[in-house]
Design a protein around this motif. Structure first.
Motif, short mmCIF file in Angstrom:
data_model
loop_
_atom_site.label_atom_id
_atom_site.label_comp_id
_atom_site.label_asym_id
_atom_site.label_seq_id
_atom_site.Cartn_x
_atom_site.Cartn_y
_atom_site.Cartn_z
N ILE A 246 0.83 -1.20 0.00
CA ILE A 246 0.00 0.00 0.00
C ILE A 246 0.87 1.25 0.00
O ILE A 246 0.60 2.22 -0.69
N ALA A 247 1.95 1.24 0.78
CA ALA A 247 2.87 2.38 0.84
C ALA A 247 4.26 1.85 1.18
O ALA A 247 4.41 1.00 2.05
N SER A 248 5.26 2.35 0.48
CA SER A 248 6.63 1.91 0.71
C SER A 248 7.14 2.37 2.07
O SER A 248 6.80 3.46 2.53
N VAL A 249 7.98 1.56 2.68
CA VAL A 249 8.50 1.90 4.02
C VAL A 249 9.59 2.96 3.96
O VAL A 249 9.88 3.61 4.96
N ASP A 250 10.21 3.16 2.80
CA ASP A 250 11.33 4.08 2.69
C ASP A 250 10.92 5.49 2.27
O ASP A 250 11.78 6.32 1.96
N SER A 251 9.64 5.79 2.25
CA SER A 251 9.21 7.12 1.82
C SER A 251 8.06 7.62 2.68
O SER A 251 7.37 6.83 3.33
N SER A 252 7.88 8.93 2.67
CA SER A 252 6.77 9.55 3.38
C SER A 252 5.51 9.51 2.52
O SER A 252 5.55 9.15 1.34
N ILE A 253 4.37 9.89 3.11
CA ILE A 253 3.14 10.07 2.36
C ILE A 253 2.73 11.52 2.50
O ILE A 253 3.23 12.25 3.35
N SER A 254 1.80 11.97 1.65
CA SER A 254 1.42 13.38 1.70
C SER A 254 0.02 13.57 1.12
O SER A 254 -0.37 12.89 0.16
N TYR A 255 -0.75 14.50 1.71
CA TYR A 255 -2.00 14.92 1.10
C TYR A 255 -1.69 15.83 -0.09
O TYR A 255 -0.67 16.52 -0.11
N ASP A 256 -2.60 15.85 -1.06
CA ASP A 256 -2.46 16.84 -2.12
C ASP A 256 -3.01 18.17 -1.61
O ASP A 256 -3.48 18.28 -0.48
N SER A 257 -2.95 19.21 -2.44
CA SER A 257 -3.33 20.55 -1.99
C SER A 257 -4.82 20.66 -1.65
O SER A 257 -5.21 21.49 -0.83
N SER A 258 -5.66 19.82 -2.25
CA SER A 258 -7.09 19.88 -1.98
C SER A 258 -7.47 19.18 -0.69
O SER A 258 -8.54 19.42 -0.13
N GLY A 259 -6.60 18.30 -0.21
CA GLY A 259 -6.91 17.52 0.98
C GLY A 259 -7.84 16.36 0.70
O GLY A 259 -8.22 15.62 1.62
N LYS A 260 -8.21 16.18 -0.54
CA LYS A 260 -9.13 15.11 -0.91
C LYS A 260 -8.41 13.82 -1.29
O LYS A 260 -9.02 12.75 -1.35
N HIS A 261 -7.13 13.94 -1.59
CA HIS A 261 -6.37 12.77 -2.04
C HIS A 261 -5.11 12.60 -1.20
O HIS A 261 -4.51 13.58 -0.76
#
Length: 224
Positions: free
Chosen positions: A21-36
């Motif tokens: 679902i998400a790689s362990v070696d990187s961060s995650i982030s919301y897009d500018s709309s906050g919807k994604h």
């Protein structure tokens, strides 16, 4: 009180290789709309609809072919539809989340990109790497402006201060460095950490910089 949480699961092998679902070696982030929610998945980036809990889009570089050197290692959103992703080969790609297209590729680092941060206007992008360097990029001009050197280990995080006139960098070398972006010089070095610094952030008024390190504690540094 019991709270309910949305559960995110891969909808197909094409969107989540090997069930990741998400790689362990990187961060995650919301897009500018906050919807994604932007979640790196090995060499791909999954764009998740937060409300529906499904991956609606998968972004992948046209030059990528399940190559380990192109694994996503960092990600950062701007105030517009653009966001940046850093890769294990040192490259950075600027994406348009709405269009689902890669707008440009920036090359300058010799090691994996480990930190990315936009300024508030989204016109500048700072990147840090395992090569111990920080590079400031002109997003509009799609070009590197200059390189900041001084850390002795990989960069772990970055944050802009003073309307983008200053930049704070943290590193595994246990030091914080405050850079004057107009003169391109380090104006302050903060020590005191006995272990590598993992991440940093500042309060809305930019009076303090908070740090998280391998020590079981959080620290704050007052800005002069």
């Amino acid at each position: 009180m019991v709270k309910a949480y949305l559960r995110y699961e891969p909808v197909a092998a094409a969107t989540a290789p090997f069930g990741v679902i998400a790689s362990v070696d990187s961060s995650i982030s919301y897009d500018s709309s906050g919807k994604h929610l932007l979640a790196p998945v090995l060499e791909k980036i999954g764009v998740w609809n937060v409300r529906q809990g499904i991956c609606t889009k998968t972004l992948i570089s046209s030059s990528s072919s399940l190559c380990p050197s192109l694994a996503v290692t960092s990600i950062a959103s701007s105030q517009s539809s653009l966001f940046a992703s850093g890769y294990a080969d040192g490259s950075i790609r600027i994406w348009d989340c709405d269009k689902g297209t890669c707008e440009t590729t920036l090359n300058g680092h010799k090691g994996a990109v480990t930190a990315l941060r936009y300024n508030k206007l989204g016109s500048l992008l700072a990147s840090g790497s395992k090569d111990n360097d920080v590079i400031l990029w002109d997003v509009v001009g799609e070009a590197g402006l200059f390189r900041l050197q001084g850390h002795r280990d990989q960069i772990t995080d970055l944050v802009f201060l003073d309307s983008g006139k200053k930049l704070v960098s943290s590193s595994k070398d246990k030091f914080l460095r405050v850079w004057d972006l107009e003169t391109q010089h380090c104006m302050q070095i903060t020590s005191g950490h006995h272990t590598e610094i993992w991440s940093i952030d500042t309060d809305p008024e930019e009076r303090y910089v908070a740090t998280r390190s391998a020590n079981p504690e959080l620290s704050t540094t007052k800005q002069g």
